[in-house]
Every structure is written in structure tokens, then in C-alpha cells.
Design an enzyme around this catalytic site. Structure first.
Site, PDB file in Angstrom:
ATOM      1  CD  GLU A 293      -2.971  -1.016   2.495  1.00 55.01           C
ATOM      2  OE1 GLU A 293      -4.260  -1.190   1.647  1.00 55.01           O
ATOM      3  OE2 GLU A 293      -3.263  -0.384   3.262  1.00 55.01           O
TER       4      GLU A 293
ATOM      5  CB  CYS B 210       5.933  -1.712  16.252  1.00 62.28           C
ATOM      6  SG  CYS B 210       7.252  -1.009  15.939  1.00 62.28           S
TER       7      CYS B 210
ATOM      8  CB  CYS C 289       7.017  -5.142   9.280  1.00 61.90           C
ATOM      9  SG  CYS C 289       8.188  -3.809   9.966  1.00 61.90           S
TER      10      CYS C 289
ATOM     11  CB  CYS D  65       2.785  -0.837  13.692  1.00 59.89           C
ATOM     12  SG  CYS D  65       3.013   0.076  11.915  1.00 59.89           S
TER      13      CYS D  65
ATOM     14  CB  CYS E 143       0.527   7.406  10.908  1.00 56.17           C
ATOM     15  SG  CYS E 143       1.846   6.684  11.795  1.00 56.17           S
TER      16      CYS E 143
ATOM     17  CB  CYS F  17       3.150   7.367   2.995  1.00 58.36           C
ATOM     18  SG  CYS F  17       3.494   6.247   4.856  1.00 58.36           S
TER      19      CYS F  17
END
Length: 414
Positions: A134, A158, A154, A161, A392, A147
Site C-alpha cells: 500500500e 510494533c 514487516c 502498528c 499512520c 508515504c
């Protein structure tokens, strides 16, 4: 044919768009079966070498490479046939041997606030099946920020997230990182002679994609070489020509690569901090177990080119009852003493399955007041694109890496 995903399900105001609008020329999409190497993402020297592969005389290679560079990054073409100052027979040779096609757009969504989110599909390249990432465009007065993702999934997990809930599938190549920028400029009409789609929310003047933030899916410093190559091409003054002061790389704290980023890329730096003590940061940002806050801040103090004119941005997500107390704000100020910095306070953006809540607005403002009174700029980031999960910490795709034996079976069948 692009397929629209119902990511905005349940939101009557969000728009979901598929296909290519009539106001913008359709970029040539990459074929899933196309095994031609791409010219996008190559350095000038590599482009010259590619010209040698198709028999271009050595004395002409650098000139041809310069022509290609101009067409790719200044004019934004995705079809060799449009390169009108190159002889037709050479264009045919280029097309037979190489590709400059764009990735497939799986879906495009437009938020009620004008934010756009694209889901792009790339070839497997070792993952066993095509992968998706994305990319988000955020229009503001006077600038448009893209962005950009650096990985599919990933490794950092975290806990606040959404991307961290997706296992790493693979790194993106330099071409795939650059393609996100090229596609955004295509879709917004940001190349010469291109038309901006009717009704698009964009800056009133200037470049529509003026700023790049490596804050999408993945940890950029765990894909250092590809990110470096892509950003150096993006900032080249004879191509996309984005100022390095308008390119920000965000890291969760890969300490050994921070100095390299400053020395070899030279862009702005952002640090995903989110906690002021190691115990809490171990939970929120688990990479902290490897490199502690002290190590991270020491690396920041030594960042090449650091000055009041080139400050480090510290990102701090506001989690209700977790990291948002007055004591946290005062400790944040103490930790950053001596570092030219600004602190972006990010209201937590919810996603399905999250255990966190966003701090109350009054609490965020009180936190910001403490930091501001200490002399640090502390803007509160306005949430953008929440209704289409483009804010975010909300980015994620459905891509998963195939098991090794399954990838081998697919490769054998091919």
C-alpha cells in the site's frame, strides 16, 4: 483488469475507484508473465551497460542512457514508443529486450479528506506468488506528501502498528520503490502535459508530489541498499528532482545503519520513538531490546549534517494511559536535550484487533504544551485517511510468503 477490494466496507462516504480515469493517460501495466528486466531503478551507468546488451555502440551508450533517464523520470513515460527522439528501430529493440511498465493497480481509494491509497501488485521475485503493498498520498496546502513502502510486511511487530501484524514477505526492489512515486505522479497528473483527475484534492500550485516519506510498510533500514538506490534516483536533479530536504526516512531504530543513511543518502531522518523508557519501548517497539534508547539517541546526535536547519523528527504515537502522562512529556524533553529536533505527536489510529486507544484530545494538547514550553516544536498530526485505513500505522496487505516447498513446486511447474 484491476479488481476493487472492499477495504472501505461500511463507510458510505469513502470512495473506491478501480481502472484508469479518462482524464489521465493509462500507464502500461506490467504483465504477470513478463520476464523482461526493467530499466526503472537502474543507475546511469547501469542504463549504459543495458544499451551495450542490445548492441548500441560504446560511444553512444551514455547519450542513450541520458535520453532514457529523461523519458523515465522527467517525462514519466511507460512506453518506449513515446520516446520520440530515439530511432524507431532502437525503440523496438528496447521493447523486445526490456520493460518500463508500471505495476498493476489492484485498487485505489479516496478518503473523505482527499487522501488517496493505492494497493499495488508486484511479481513474486522469490515470494512464490505476486505480492501487494500500500502507498498513500496526503494532499495539504502547499505540498503533497507520498508515504512510500519499503517492504512487503514487516519484521518489527510494533504492537500499536497494523503493518506489524503482517509477517515479512520480502524486500521491495529499487524499481518497486520508485514505481510507487511514478504511479502516484501518473495518477495525479504530475508529469508534464498530464491532466490532474477532475475533482482530485491536490496542492493549489507547484508539484503535486512534493514530499516523500519512507513511512509506509516495512523498516527502510532493513532494506538499505534498495532504499538508498531509489532515493538517490528520486533526488537526482536531472530526473524526479526531489530535494533531499523533502525526503524523510523513518526508522524504528536500526542503530548501525543510521549514520550510513545520513552519509550515503543525505535525506531527513525521523525516529519512531513512542516511549521514554526502555521497559515500555521494549513492548511498543520490540527492536528496542536490541538497541536501547541511549544507543538510539547517541546515533541521532551523531547523524551527519544534523543542525537546527536539518532537525531530526521524533514520532510519538499517543496511547491512552500508556505513554501520555505529563511525566512522560517531561522525560521526553530531558532525553532529547541537545538534539536539534521536533516532535510529531500522532493520535493513535485504530485498526481491527488493536489493544490500544487514542489519548483524549485534551491530554494530547497538554502533552504538547509541556514539550512546546521546553523549546521544541511539537505539532499534533491531524489524522488523515482513517476511513480508508490509510492513516499512520494502518497500512497492511494480504500478501503472505509461500512455504519453501510450495515455491519450489511453482518454480518447477513454470
Amino acid at each position: 483488469m484491476a479488481v476493487t477490494l472492499d477495504i472501505a466496507r461500511g463507510n458510505a462516504n469513502a470512495q473506491t475507484v478501480s481502472g484508469i480515469p479518462v482524464t489521465a493517460p493509462a500507464p502500461a501495466p506490467a504483465s504477470a508473465a513478463d520476464d523482461r528486466p526493467t530499466l526503472i531503478g537502474l543507475t546511469r551507468d547501469e542504463l549504459a551497460d543495458a544499451m551495450g546488451e542490445i548492441g548500441v555502440p560504446e560511444k553512444q551508450r551514455r547519450m542513450r542512457a541520458a535520453q532514457l533517464w529523461h523519458w523515465l523520470y522527467v517525462r514519466g513515460v511507460s512506453d518506449f514508443a513515446l520516446m520520440t527522439n530515439i530511432a524507431k528501430d532502437l525503440r523496438q529493440q528496447l521493447d523486445a529486450r526490456f520493460t518500463i511498465a508500471r505495476p498493476e493497480i489492484v485498487s485505489e481509494q479516496i478518503s473523505v479528506d482527499g487522501t488517496r491509497k493505492w494497493l499495488f501488485r508486484f511479481p513474486p521475485r522469490g515470494a512464490g506468488r505476486p505480492v501487494e503493498i500500500e502507498t498513500v498520498y496526503i494532499p495539504e496546502e502547499g505540498r503533497g506528501t507520498l508515504c512510500v513502502s519499503s517492504q512487503v510486511g514487516c519484521t518489527l511487530t510494533c504492537t500499536f502498528c497494523h503493518t506489524g501484524t503482517q509477517k515479512l514477505v520480502r524486500n521491495l526492489t529499487a524499481e518497486e520503490i520508485l514505481s510507487q512515486i511514478l504511479m502516484a505522479r501518473d495518477r495525479l497528473g504530475d508529469f508534464p502535459d498530464a491532466a490532474t483527475p477532475q475533482g482530485a484534492v491536490v496542492p493549489s500550485e507547484g508539484r503535486l508530489v512534493s514530499n516523500i516519506v519512507m513511512m509506509g510498510m516495512g523498516e527502510p533500514l532493513y532494506n538499505f541498499e534498495n532504499v538508498k538506490k531509489a532515493l538517490l534516483i528520486a533526488s537526482d536533479g536531472d530526473g524526479l528532482s526531489l530535494s533531499k530536504r523533502r525526503i524523510t526516512l523513518s526508522t524504528s531504530g536500526v542503530v548501525p545503519e543510521i549514520a550510513r543513511a545520513g552519509a550515503e543518502i543525505g535525506c531527513m531522518l525521523a525516529i519512531s520513538l513512542h516511549a521514554v523508557n526502555d521497559d515500555l519501548r521494549d513492548v511498543l517497539v520490540p527492536i528496542n531490546r536490541k538497541w536501547r534508547i541511549r544507543d538510539l539517541l547517541d546515533a541521532c546526535r551523531a547523524y551527519p549534517g544534523l543542525s537546527n536547519a536539518k532537525r531530526i523528527t521524533f514520532e510519538y504515537v499517543m496511547l491512552k494511559g500508556v505513554n501520555d502522562s505529563d511525566a512522560d512529556a517531561r522525560e521526553l524533553v530531558r532525553l532529547l536535550k541537545g538534539i536539534p529536533a521536533k516532535i510529531n505527536l500522532i493520535p493513535f489510529n485504530p485498526w481491527p484487533g488493536s489493544d490500544y486507544e487514542c489519548s483524549d484530545w485534551e491530554r494530547i494538547e497538554q502533552f504538547a504544551d509541556i514539550v512546546n514550553r521546553a523549546g521544541y516544536a511539537s505539532p499534533i498530526r491531524t489524522p488523515r485517511g482513517r476511513d480508508i485505513f490509510a492513516a499512520c500505522g494502518q497500512l497492511k496487505s494480504a500478501s503472505e510468503r509461500m512455504r519453501k516447498k510450495d515455491r519450489e513446486a511453482v518454480a518447477a511447474g513454470a
